[in-house]
Design a protein around this motif. Structure first.
Motif, short mmCIF file in Angstrom:
data_model
loop_
_atom_site.label_atom_id
_atom_site.label_comp_id
_atom_site.label_asym_id
_atom_site.label_seq_id
_atom_site.Cartn_x
_atom_site.Cartn_y
_atom_site.Cartn_z
N SER A 147 0.85 -1.19 0.00
CA SER A 147 0.00 0.00 0.00
C SER A 147 0.88 1.24 0.00
O SER A 147 1.74 1.40 0.88
CB SER A 147 -0.88 -0.01 1.25
OG SER A 147 -1.22 1.31 1.62
N VAL A 148 0.70 2.11 -0.99
CA VAL A 148 1.51 3.35 -1.05
C VAL A 148 1.22 4.23 0.17
O VAL A 148 2.08 5.00 0.62
CB VAL A 148 1.24 4.17 -2.34
CG1 VAL A 148 1.81 3.46 -3.55
CG2 VAL A 148 -0.24 4.48 -2.50
N HIS A 149 0.02 4.09 0.71
CA HIS A 149 -0.37 4.91 1.86
C HIS A 149 0.38 4.47 3.12
O HIS A 149 0.94 5.30 3.85
CB HIS A 149 -1.89 4.83 2.05
CG HIS A 149 -2.64 4.93 0.76
ND1 HIS A 149 -2.71 6.09 0.04
CD2 HIS A 149 -3.29 3.98 0.03
CE1 HIS A 149 -3.40 5.86 -1.09
NE2 HIS A 149 -3.75 4.59 -1.11
N LYS A 150 0.41 3.16 3.35
CA LYS A 150 1.18 2.63 4.50
C LYS A 150 2.67 2.96 4.33
O LYS A 150 3.35 3.29 5.30
CB LYS A 150 1.02 1.12 4.61
CG LYS A 150 -0.27 0.65 5.27
CD LYS A 150 -0.15 0.53 6.77
CE LYS A 150 -1.47 0.16 7.44
NZ LYS A 150 -2.70 0.73 6.96
N SER B 222 9.64 2.29 -2.24
CA SER B 222 9.07 1.69 -3.45
C SER B 222 7.88 0.80 -3.12
O SER B 222 7.51 0.65 -1.95
CB SER B 222 10.14 0.82 -4.11
OG SER B 222 10.35 -0.33 -3.30
N ARG B 223 7.34 0.17 -4.14
CA ARG B 223 6.35 -0.90 -3.93
C ARG B 223 6.98 -2.00 -3.09
O ARG B 223 8.19 -2.06 -2.97
CB ARG B 223 5.90 -1.45 -5.28
CG ARG B 223 6.93 -2.35 -5.92
CD ARG B 223 6.61 -2.72 -7.34
NE ARG B 223 7.78 -3.37 -7.93
CZ ARG B 223 7.93 -4.70 -8.02
NH1 ARG B 223 6.96 -5.51 -7.64
NH2 ARG B 223 9.03 -5.22 -8.54
N GLU B 224 6.15 -2.86 -2.51
CA GLU B 224 6.67 -3.95 -1.69
C GLU B 224 6.71 -5.25 -2.49
O GLU B 224 5.87 -5.50 -3.35
CB GLU B 224 5.81 -4.13 -0.45
CG GLU B 224 5.94 -2.98 0.52
CD GLU B 224 5.25 -3.22 1.85
OE1 GLU B 224 5.84 -2.94 2.89
OE2 GLU B 224 4.09 -3.70 1.84
N VAL B 225 7.71 -6.07 -2.16
CA VAL B 225 7.85 -7.38 -2.78
C VAL B 225 7.84 -8.43 -1.68
O VAL B 225 8.50 -8.27 -0.65
CB VAL B 225 9.18 -7.47 -3.58
CG1 VAL B 225 9.42 -8.89 -4.08
CG2 VAL B 225 9.17 -6.48 -4.74
N LEU B 226 7.04 -9.46 -1.89
CA LEU B 226 6.93 -10.53 -0.90
C LEU B 226 7.85 -11.68 -1.29
O LEU B 226 7.86 -12.09 -2.45
CB LEU B 226 5.48 -11.01 -0.87
CG LEU B 226 5.17 -12.16 0.07
CD1 LEU B 226 5.03 -11.65 1.49
CD2 LEU B 226 3.89 -12.84 -0.37
N LEU B 227 8.60 -12.21 -0.33
CA LEU B 227 9.53 -13.29 -0.65
C LEU B 227 9.58 -14.30 0.48
O LEU B 227 9.61 -13.93 1.66
CB LEU B 227 10.93 -12.71 -0.89
CG LEU B 227 11.98 -13.70 -1.37
CD1 LEU B 227 11.73 -14.10 -2.82
CD2 LEU B 227 13.37 -13.13 -1.22
#
Ligand code: ZN
Length: 580
Positions: free
Chosen positions: A274-277, A472-477
């Motif tokens: 979320s860009v807001h978080k 930036s955007r988040e990436v899940l790994l």
């Protein structure tokens, strides 16, 4: 078909009839600056102070409880600032209040080489208690670099109200809701206008918040119509109260009369990516790194799971709806009522009692528990640091992350590769980052991890002054160790709530490697297995999130179980606790 068309045109007509029209910026220069069409040299002060450390230090020295107090004293003289109240009187009603706020911006501008451009945003709205024409008040501080035309907005609503939403005659001083936010924004304009930032900053006072966020909606629509790029919006609403009522809005407070002047809440929409978080985390990080080492009273910023308090909303929402990044700052202890069904409770907000304070021990003077001037100043520091750094910082990068299977991750910068330093934000079970890792003079680095399993990564550029971009955007790994197979998570998995422990709301996440068409739901149970609630979920490939509102003062251990097609798939434990 004809009937359908008729229905459709009726809907379109209704939408237009309800929406803001004839939106005009009354200051042509202010409009051109917000669009990025200006020569920055025309707005430079004789002495340019643009180093972020100097700016933060000088701003912190300048923020003054006496100045905030003086603003609130003036705001309390208008009797009401109801959006549909008197506009003719020179002393009372919204007309007098908004002319005063405009003059205040103009006065600040006069003290700063006329760099600050005061304006009204005038618009028509025919459902605001029979008054059609309304005006937000705002001021524009031009940035020094027009290469990036995006602007940063700090806002508060200036209007007030009583219980009856269209009672324009009642005494509605609206000091906590939202004289506090108004005083904060004016104080920011006062202490920020002598410095130079790369991007343009807008100080915005909205009208019509109490009638459905009308003024903020008008500004968001206007920005879209004029192609004004908004980098981020920070909304301040109810930012001065430190006294807890009988009950309060979530996460609420310990009980009547309890005082909390050390915590503050940041509300924003969304969980993962979320860009807001991300902006909320950025504001917290800037406060922690730029301001906290130098303040005498440190504040704790709580990043909340939901977009606003349960059942309530604010002026950040129209901006979010129109595609902009927007969050809300609110006091920890709200002297207002979450439970409007409770007849024994007397709500201070939206009544004639939302006053500046009382003198309980004459001749000592006013007790400012309802709106604490020092607390407003501490929240002003959080705002100035976040807004200044958002207006200064570099461009937002992008990243790729892999887990080679040896307990490390390799982070690579894929966009905005021109910077010398980058910072990686990592988190697992919290709304906040668990750690922020830095590397320099390269575009890829191997980070040793302290735990395996699902982790979330994002990255920020760092400029030569050490200032971060937005993240930036988040990436899940899925981080794997030496004994585990590497790669992304296979199958369908239920993750623990985020945050866990939570106060009363948590985001429950279902990860899936495929779309599920079968009926799926989450069942929440207590320790004895008794069902609390059932939440239906639509599971698609990737991250699926559900905001679960557990409720006020309902601490304990609970279980969340994922069912697909009636079959129990996975259960996770959730802990709810009264955080304070
Ligand atoms: Zn409010």
């Amino acid at each position: 078909m004809k009937k359908l068309l008729l229905v459709l045109s009726w809907i379109v007509f209704q939408y237009q009839a309800w929406s803001q029209t004839n939106i005009i910026c009354t200051n042509a220069d202010a409009e051109q600056v917000m669009k990025g069409n200006y020569n920055p040299l025309n707005y430079l002060p004789p002495v340019v102070i643009n180093h972020p450390d100097s700016i933060v230090q000088l701003m912190m020295q300048a923020i003054s409880p006496d100045s905030v107090h003086a603003t609130l004293e003036v705001l309390s003289t208008f009797a009401t600032r109801h959006s549909a109240s008197d506009t003719v009187s020179l002393t009372t009603g919204i007309g007098a209040a908004r002319r005063w706020a405009f003059q205040r911006f103009a006065g600040i501008s006069a003290q700063n080489n006329n760099r600050l451009l005061p304006s009204y945003l005038q618009f028509d709205h025919n459902l605001m208690c029979n008054v059609v024409q309304h005006r937000n008040i705002f001021a524009v501080l031009p940035g020094a670099d027009t290469a990036d035309k995006s602007i940063v907005i700090v806002e508060a609503h200036i209007d007030s109200r009583c219980k009856d939403d269209c009672d324009t005659a009642c005494f509605a001083p609206g000091i906590e809701d939202n004289g506090s936010g108004t005083a904060l924004v004016l104080e920011m304009a006062r202490v920020m206008s002598s410095f130079v930032y790369n991007r343009t900053i807008v100080f915005l006072l909205n009208i019509g918040e109490e009638q459905g966020l009308c003024g903020a909606e008008a500004f968001a629509v206007y920005a879209q119509q004029q192609s004004i790029a908004i980098r981020a919006v920070l909304n301040n609403d109810v930012v001065g109260g430190i006294l807890c009522g009988h009950t309060s809005s979530p996460p609420s407070c310990p009980g009547y009369g309890a005082v909390d002047s050390l915590n503050v809440r940041l509300f924003s929409l969304g969980g993962f990516n979320s860009v807001h978080k991300q902006f909320a985390r950025f504001v917290k990080l800037q406060y922690k790194e730029e301001a906290l080492p130098f303040v005498s009273v440190p504040m704790n910023i709580m990043i909340m799971s939901p977009e606003d308090r349960t059942g309530r909303g604010g002026d950040h929402q129209p901006f979010r709806v129109h595609g902009f990044t927007a969050i809300r700052l609110t006091a920890a202890n709200e002297n207002g009522n979450a439970n409007t069904a409770d007849t024994s409770y007397h709500d201070r907000q939206h009544t004639s009692d939302d006053i500046l304070g009382v003198d309980t021990a004459p001749p000592a003077g006013l007790d400012s528990f309802f709106t604490d001037f020092n607390y407003i100043c501490r929240n002003t520091v959080i705002n100035t640091t976040g807004i200044a750094m958002a207006a200064i910082g570099p461009m937002k990068p992008d990243l790729a992350v892999v887990s080679p299977g040896d307990g490390t991750v390799i982070v690579t910068i894929t966009q905005q590769t021109q910077y010398l330093q980058y910072r990686v934000g990592m988190r697992t079970t919290s709304n906040d980052w668990d750690s922020v890792y830095a590397f320099s003079n390269k575009l890829s680095d191997t980070i040793p991890m302290t735990s395996t399993g699902l982790h979330i990564f994002s990255v920020a550029s760092v400029d030569s002054n050490g200032i971060e971009s937005l993240f930036s955007r988040e990436v899940l790994l899925n981080v794997t160790g030496t004994s585990e197979p590497a790669g992304m998570l296979k199958g369908i998995h239920l993750a623990p709530g985020m945050p866990n422990p939570a106060d009363e709301q948590t985001i429950i996440t279902v990860y899936s490697d495929r779309n599920i068409s079968r009926q799926s739901y989450l069942q929440i149970t207590d320790l004895s297995g008794k069902e609390i609630t059932k939440i239906h979920v639509k599971i698609e490939t990737g991250v699926n999130e559900v905001l679960y509102n557990h409720g006020f003062h309902a601490s304990g251990i609970f279980y969340c179980t994922l069912f697909i097609d009636g079959k129990r798939l996975e259960t996770v434990k959730m802990i709810f606790t009264d955080i304070r």
